[in-house]
Design an enzyme around this catalytic site. Structure first.
Site, PDB file in Angstrom:
ATOM      1  CB  SER A 110      -1.614  -3.264   1.661  1.00  0.00           C
ATOM      2  OG  SER A 110      -1.525  -4.168   2.383  1.00  0.00           O
ATOM      3  CB  ALA A 111      -1.720  -9.145  -0.142  1.00  0.00           C
ATOM      4  CG  HIS A 112       0.003  -6.741   5.297  1.00  0.00           C
ATOM      5  ND1 HIS A 112      -0.167  -6.480   6.705  1.00  0.00           N
ATOM      6  CD2 HIS A 112       0.231  -5.158   4.717  1.00  0.00           C
ATOM      7  CE1 HIS A 112       0.413  -5.080   6.637  1.00  0.00           C
ATOM      8  NE2 HIS A 112       0.882  -4.230   5.552  1.00  0.00           N
ATOM      9  CB  THR A 149      11.630  -8.911 -11.164  1.00  0.00           C
ATOM     10  OG1 THR A 149      12.587  -9.351 -12.229  1.00  0.00           O
ATOM     11  CG2 THR A 149      10.686 -10.933 -11.446  1.00  0.00           C
ATOM     12  N   GLY A 160       0.920  -0.895   0.059  1.00  0.00           N
ATOM     13  CA  GLY A 160       0.447   0.098  -0.100  1.00  0.00           C
ATOM     14  C   GLY A 160       1.191   1.460  -0.117  1.00  0.00           C
ATOM     15  CB  SER A 161       3.844   2.028   1.748  1.00  0.00           C
ATOM     16  OG  SER A 161       3.370   2.331   3.075  1.00  0.00           O
ATOM     17  CB  CYS A 220       4.706   2.784  11.030  1.00  0.00           C
ATOM     18  SG  CYS A 220       2.943   2.787   9.743  1.00  0.00           S
TER      19      CYS A 220
END
Lengths: 392, 392
Positions: B211-213, B247, B79-80, B339
């Site tokens: 964001s995935a997590h 990649t 996301g960041s 964070c």
């Protein structure tokens, strides 16, 4: 490599410079780690601290493989991001000045550097010699009092040419003596670390970029070696001492550090295998009538080239065509950087002064830890046969 | 959540907004996929094409969960990074102009926006009301003819306040009618997607970050929804239509897409569970003498708040202290964004006009798919007891 050792690919994989198959046990163990230590390493509670401890162990492991202190290793999402952090730090700090890169940089440095011109930062591009090697003196000549960054790759991804980074660093330091501020010296080392050995601190580099997936670690992980702090452009949650924002990818960092440790431990044996395959390949290529090694003068076991990467040309047969014919037979090579194959670009070969006829007939053969003499023989046999059949 | 269901953490995890435990089966399957389909999706050969096919299937799966066409989904490292791509595109395009953000943005937007001021881009910060909700009219008032970007988060990560994104988009479009160029409207949706439902195209957004997590996918994966092209600052190998170089992380993208599909399919049941836990938590907090819900007026099942995130204050007991006491008992909550915990910053609470005495006594309780009523009861019991014992 015996057929079928790499699942999902029944064939001969000779494109390790594009990406290395991950170590399967590390891939699986990282998946378990992601489940077990799922806490956010930035969280203060026990779940976060457990993840943080493992994360810092990964940093220590990776730092050891890089021969530096853990505090100098910043985890990133890959080599490209590590390069971007360094190049874009110039944009953060000020406009103007100049950067010096080589003409054979990977696009993650080359294209990013070109963007710097929008910010009044001049880009000086140093050409390599015909052997694909950048001369330290040419780099030093390009440096002047307004130079803020020098970025020269450690190993070229198309030719395997090892750049004299230690000498380049010395030449730049000498050239910038007396300047108010010496330029930062950076190296994109994604084709060097874990392959030919690469210690950024020993080389007196200020910064270097590494990638996990080039040495058997996961995609989406890389790191930046930084000898000192850097004012970066991309900001956020302050992770990695403010160098790289975003929730820490513990599983990625862990698998990267383990893969790096293993690749570095296995390096002497891997190099020996790669050198023997290189000799077999160079000899074989020269025995195919009309085929050429790129650059021409390359000899086996030369310390000027990474033995894992060999460029070859088959004049009169397009590299794309040859790669496709080999692909149909289950033999996988490339015509350059994976990410540039669609662009039909030959920047690296052009810079070396290779004729377009020759460069457009070029393929890259790159080996890795599991590559075997049988792989090389199969490639040579198939390439010779295709060349005989399809060359114009 | 029963103790020990999450391995590595013997306790009650109530910090799902910091990160969600990954779906174990997806984590493991992704590890196998990384081994099986190890090719670089940018490689032209069969190993590359097999990886590319799986990668594009992941894009389609994720696009379906987002309710948009696959071409509008660009994979990122999180996301960041998705936020940074959008904000830094302004720096690439030109200097000057202005951006409008809210005072309660995550630091990945807030801190990055502040950097834009170095490039002559003024940052206008819109305060939320006391309920933590940004008023569309206030956003529209901040927009003028030189506004290039409006970025308002979908769900606040500290209070759960759902921002009226649809109304904000309309208000911005209305306010910018007749302007030579309408501003881009972006939303950081990492706390919304897969949790309360979030469809960027339906909301007529130009861009959104996921964001995935946060929803059970892996760290190191995210995506950017883009309604149209964007001239980005970070350049390299041209992946993701030039939007995000590096990649492709196939395993990450695959696990993200699978987790998103699952989270979206389970969303009604998850929401129902979350609402019932929210009601239990809000009732319980109000029954602890002196304890407060933040914001005060929040009622169960209000559509103004994500039921997964609840802010609470225990005046007279520092939030850090309470979190540590709970931590010692195996109950994991946070005092704000993971964070930012080290920064002792209370930007979000300050913007809402919450007294410092109150905001420094605040904790965030956030639930997820496996949270249970027993988790809430354990938290309430422990918090009440700690509050009674330690408050000054």
């Amino acid at each position: 490599m015996a057929q079928g050792i790499i699942r999902g690919v029944d064939g001969i994989y000779l494109d390790w410079a594009a990406t290395a198959p991950p170590y399967p046990d590390l891939s699986r163990a990282a998946a378990e780690l992601a489940v077990d230590l799922f806490g956010n390493p930035s969280s203060a509670h026990a779940a976060g601290r457990a993840a943080k401890t493992a994360f810092e162990e990964a940093r220590k492991r990776l730092a050891k493989a890089l021969g530096c202190a853990p505090g100098h290793v910043k985890f990133t999402s890959g080599g490209s991001e590590a390069n971007a952090i360094v190049l874009l730090s110039l944009v953060y700090a000020a406009s103007g000045g100049s950067v010096v890169i080589s003409a054979i940089e990977h696009s993650a440095v080359y294209e990013q550097a070109m963007v710097l011109e929008r910010f009044g930062i001049r880009v000086r591009v140093v050409k390599p010699g015909p052997a694909g090697i950048v001369r330290p003196g040419d780099v030093a000549d390009a440096v002047d009092a307004d130079t803020r960054l020098v970025s020269i790759m450690a190993v070229n991804n198309e030719t395997g040419a090892i750049q004299p980074i230690g000498d380049i660093v010395s030449a730049v330091r000498d050239a910038s003596k007396g300047f108010r501020k010496a330029p930062l010296v950076h190296s994109d080392a994604v084709q060097a670390f874990g392959k030919i050995g690469f210690k950024p601190a020993e080389l007196c580099l200020d910064a270097a970029s590494m990638s996990a997936h080039k040495l058997g670690g996961p995609r989406g992980s890389g790191c930046l070696y930084l000898a000192r702090g850097l004012d970066v452009l991309v900001r956020g949650g302050g992770q990695e001492d403010g160098i790289r924002p975003g929730t820490h990818n513990l599983a990625g960092a862990w698998a990267f550090s383990q893969a790096a440790e293993r690749a570095c431990a296995d390096l002497p044996a891997s190099l020996e295998n790669a050198r023997s395959l290189e000799a077999r390949l160079l000899d074989g290529l020269r025995s195919i009538p009309g085929a050429r090694v790129l650059p021409d003068g390359r000899v086996p076991a030369s310390t000027d080239y990474s033995p894992y990467i060999v460029g070859a040309a088959f004049p009169g047969l397009g590299g794309e065509t040859l790669a496709r014919v080999l692909d149909d037979q289950g033999i996988y090579v490339s015509t350059g950087a994976a990410c540039s194959h669609a662009k039909k670009e030959r920047r690296v070969m052009d810079a070396m002064g290779v004729d377009r006829d020759l460069s457009f007939s070029a393929v890259r053969i790159s080996t890795g830890r599991d590559s075997t003499a049988a792989d090389i023989d199969r490639f040579l046999e198939a390439a010779e046969s295709a060349y005989r059949r399809y060359k114009t």
